[in-house]
Enzyme design. Structure first.
Site, PDB file in Angstrom:
ATOM      1  CB  SER A  31      -0.964  -0.046   1.077  1.00  0.00           C
ATOM      2  OG  SER A  31      -1.798  -0.822   1.466  1.00  0.00           O
TER       3      SER A  31
HETATM    4  N1  SAM Z   1      -0.168  -5.557   4.241  1.00  0.00           N
HETATM    5  C1  SAM Z   1       0.539  -5.614   3.013  1.00  0.00           C
HETATM    6  C2  SAM Z   1       1.843  -5.169   2.847  1.00  0.00           C
HETATM    7  O1  SAM Z   1       2.163  -4.431   3.718  1.00  0.00           O
HETATM    8  O2  SAM Z   1       2.579  -5.252   2.046  1.00  0.00           O
HETATM    9  C3  SAM Z   1      -0.268  -5.318   1.720  1.00  0.00           C
HETATM   10  C4  SAM Z   1      -1.350  -6.130   1.515  1.00  0.00           C
HETATM   11  S1  SAM Z   1      -1.854  -6.254  -0.173  1.00  0.00           S
HETATM   12  C5  SAM Z   1      -2.788  -4.817  -0.531  1.00  0.00           C
HETATM   13  C6  SAM Z   1      -3.188  -7.405   0.259  1.00  0.00           C
HETATM   14  C7  SAM Z   1      -2.717  -8.770   0.442  1.00  0.00           C
HETATM   15  O3  SAM Z   1      -3.921  -9.370   0.986  1.00  0.00           O
HETATM   16  C8  SAM Z   1      -2.406  -9.585  -0.687  1.00  0.00           C
HETATM   17  O4  SAM Z   1      -0.904 -10.301  -0.417  1.00  0.00           O
HETATM   18  C9  SAM Z   1      -3.403 -10.819  -0.664  1.00  0.00           C
HETATM   19  O5  SAM Z   1      -2.849 -12.118  -1.184  1.00  0.00           O
HETATM   20  C10 SAM Z   1      -3.881 -11.084   0.630  1.00  0.00           C
HETATM   21  N2  SAM Z   1      -5.252 -11.524   0.970  1.00  0.00           N
HETATM   22  C11 SAM Z   1      -6.189 -11.225   0.184  1.00  0.00           C
HETATM   23  N3  SAM Z   1      -7.155 -12.258   0.642  1.00  0.00           N
HETATM   24  C12 SAM Z   1      -6.769 -12.858   1.658  1.00  0.00           C
HETATM   25  C13 SAM Z   1      -7.476 -13.659   2.893  1.00  0.00           C
HETATM   26  N4  SAM Z   1      -8.609 -14.130   2.613  1.00  0.00           N
HETATM   27  N5  SAM Z   1      -6.469 -13.887   3.735  1.00  0.00           N
HETATM   28  C14 SAM Z   1      -5.151 -13.432   3.800  1.00  0.00           C
HETATM   29  N6  SAM Z   1      -4.593 -12.719   2.931  1.00  0.00           N
HETATM   30  C15 SAM Z   1      -5.516 -12.448   1.844  1.00  0.00           C
END
Ligand code: SAM
Length: 218
Positions: free
Chosen positions: A65
């Protein structure tokens, strides 16, 4: 993380011009954003732009993000040193690294195994030893470490998943982008018994939360 990492001037500029200038005030959050080497969480060639005012690709169609959004969500969580915090969507591990400087324990869940493995390596590289990385569907939460004083969902969700509300401690706060797959509002709820009063902090855009209480894979 006591050794100062390279590119600290870029981090200070990022905090002054992108984060403090937009109203984030929590001194602990601002210090953590100066300390954590964001460029170590971003694969080349995008690591060059690690301190730009933008989200960036981290592989597997996912993103880290925008720095301001990481800082804002962290401030909205109101972290305290004794807290245990759950993050849904480990991604690069960067948000978890920021939280690791502010709370006692961080549990972060990631649904893509290779992304979880990279987050684990990134967090080990900065010695974020109080972060536990779990591979799985974060919409179900992680009952073994519950309850949590704070929960951060870092992917776009259609609703706040019920299992996460159930795993929030009394007085605990949950911060999440809630809305459609393409645009969401940054929502905060706070647990008071069976009541969850809600605040809205405006429009954001996140990649979708895929899982039992999120969106289906398309
Ligand atoms: N917080 C992260 C960082 O600091 O880099 C960025 C997060 S990114 C915007 C969203 C993440 O959520 C992705 O890696 C995606 O694979 C994960 N994601 C999506 N659905 C999910 C779920 N049900 N459980 C865990 N992770 C999930």
């Amino acid at each position: 993380m006591s050794v100062p990492y390279p590119r600290s001037d870029e981090r200070r500029r990022m905090v002054d011009l992108q984060i403090a200038a937009r109203g984030v005030r929590d001194p602990g959050v601002l210090a953590a954003m100066v300390e954590v080497p964001r460029h170590l969480f971003i694969p080349p060639p995008y690591d060059r732009d690690a301190y730009a005012d933008a989200p960036l690709p981290i592989g597997n169609g996912q993103t880290i993000s925008q720095p301001y959004i990481v800082a804002l969500m962290t401030e909205l969580l109101r972290p305290n040193p004794a807290d245990s915090v759950l993050e849904i969507g480990a991604g690069s591990g960067y948000q978890a690294a920021i939280l690791s400087l502010l709370v006692r324990k961080v549990t972060t869940i990631e649904r893509i195994e290779t992304v979880a493995a990279r987050a684990r390596a990134n967090l080990a590289a900065v010695h974020a030893d109080n972060v536990e990385i779990v591979y799985g569907d974060g919409t179900l939460g992680y009952p073994p470490s519950a309850p949590y004083n704070g929960i951060l969902i870092t992917a776009a969700t259609p609703i706040i998943p019920e299992p996460l509300k159930a795993q929030l401690a009394e007085g605990g706060r949950l911060v999440a982008p809630v809305g459609s797959r393409s645009v969401q509002d940054l929502v905060v709820i706070e647990r008071h018994g069976s009541q969850f009063p809600e605040e809205n902090h405006g429009g954001v855009r996140f990649v979708p939360l895929i899982g039992e209480y999120g969106w289906s894979e398309e």
